[in-house]
Design a protein around this motif. Structure first.
Motif, mmCIF file in Angstrom:
data_model
loop_
_atom_site.group_PDB
_atom_site.id
_atom_site.type_symbol
_atom_site.label_atom_id
_atom_site.label_comp_id
_atom_site.label_asym_id
_atom_site.label_seq_id
_atom_site.Cartn_x
_atom_site.Cartn_y
_atom_site.Cartn_z
ATOM 1 N N LEU A 1 -10.311 12.842 8.638
ATOM 2 C CA LEU A 1 -11.580 13.123 9.312
ATOM 3 C C LEU A 1 -11.896 12.145 10.449
ATOM 4 N N THR A 2 -11.223 11.015 10.469
ATOM 5 C CA THR A 2 -11.542 9.974 11.446
ATOM 6 C C THR A 2 -11.447 10.475 12.884
ATOM 7 N N GLY A 3 -10.520 11.355 13.181
ATOM 8 C CA GLY A 3 -10.368 11.838 14.549
ATOM 9 C C GLY A 3 -11.224 13.037 14.904
ATOM 10 N N ARG B 1 -20.804 12.655 12.852
ATOM 11 C CA ARG B 1 -21.763 12.904 11.771
ATOM 12 C C ARG B 1 -21.179 13.881 10.755
ATOM 13 N N ALA B 2 -20.627 14.984 11.247
ATOM 14 C CA ALA B 2 -20.037 15.988 10.360
ATOM 15 C C ALA B 2 -18.858 15.407 9.582
ATOM 16 N N ALA B 3 -18.060 14.579 10.235
ATOM 17 C CA ALA B 3 -16.915 13.968 9.566
ATOM 18 C C ALA B 3 -17.377 13.068 8.426
ATOM 19 N N ASP C 1 -18.845 15.183 5.589
ATOM 20 C CA ASP C 1 -17.774 15.859 4.860
ATOM 21 C C ASP C 1 -17.166 14.906 3.838
ATOM 22 N N TRP C 2 -16.862 13.696 4.279
ATOM 23 C CA TRP C 2 -16.257 12.718 3.371
ATOM 24 C C TRP C 2 -17.225 12.300 2.261
ATOM 25 N N GLY D 1 -14.782 3.045 6.136
ATOM 26 C CA GLY D 1 -15.295 2.161 7.187
ATOM 27 C C GLY D 1 -15.214 2.741 8.585
ATOM 28 N N PRO D 2 -14.064 3.266 9.015
ATOM 29 C CA PRO D 2 -13.984 3.830 10.363
ATOM 30 C C PRO D 2 -14.940 5.004 10.583
ATOM 31 N N LEU D 3 -15.143 5.830 9.555
ATOM 32 C CA LEU D 3 -16.090 6.947 9.687
ATOM 33 C C LEU D 3 -17.511 6.439 9.901
#
Length: 188
Positions: free
Chosen positions: A75-77, A82-84, A87-88, A130-132
């Motif tokens: 999902l990071t890319g 927000r949606a990513a 989702d997670w 963290g990246p998200l």
């Protein structure tokens, strides 16, 4: 770590399988003595493989946590940060609420961050998420100061609160949506 003997490898795999079943039935506090009896080994064998209850929980949930970490990386890319992140968060909440013992494992991880573990569920999820969180924050999608630790704490709280609900997946999703949207109506 040195290679295990074949019988030790078999015992390890058997203990994991028996423990996974016991935790699914009885929760995170499943009897270690009963796990040993069911596996046909002594309690000392359980402790050699898993020196603490937390080490056993982490081993049982490793595959699930690794799948959630992989989902975060996928999902990071995604274009919509927000949606990513949502989702997670929904994926982690659903797993924590429906897989008996996982939320407790995450809570215990947080309670004793100094405990030396070969593998730490919470640390893995924190690193993966963290990246998200950073991307959503840099895009202005999060309230300033919100951290991945805050979100994992929120998720585990929701999962623990819904563990005995007749439909924990639906209820935990509803509560996460409530937390995300807030419970006050916008002031006009």
């Amino acid at each position: 770590m040195p290679a295990q003997r074949a019988d030790a490898q078999r015992n390890h795999a058997l203990l994991l399988a028996v423990a996974a079943e016991a935790i699914a039935t009885d929760g995170a506090d499943a009897s270690l003595e009963q796990i040993a009896r069911t596996a046909g080994v002594g309690s000392g064998t359980v402790r050699r493989h898993f020196p603490t209850r937390q080490a056993l929980l982490e081993a049982v949930f490793r595959g699930r946590v690794e799948t959630l970490c992989a989902r975060a990386r996928e999902l990071t890319g995604q274009a919509d940060s927000r949606a990513a992140l949502l989702d997670w968060l929904h994926a982690v909440t659903s797993e924590a609420a429906t897989i008996r013992g996982l939320a407790v494992a995450l809570t215990r991880d947080r309670a004793d961050p100094c405990a030396v573990q070969e593998y730490c569920c919470t640390a893995q999820l924190t690193e993966a998420g963290g990246p998200l969180v950073r991307r959503a924050a840099s895009d202005g999608e999060l309230t300033p100061g919100v951290t991945v630790d805050d979100l994992i704490t929120l998720i585990t709280g929701i999962a623990l609160a819904t563990e005995h609900h007749p439909n924990p997946a639906t209820e935990s999703d509803r509560l996460l949506r409530l937390a995300v949207s807030g419970f006050f109506r916008p002031q006009g």
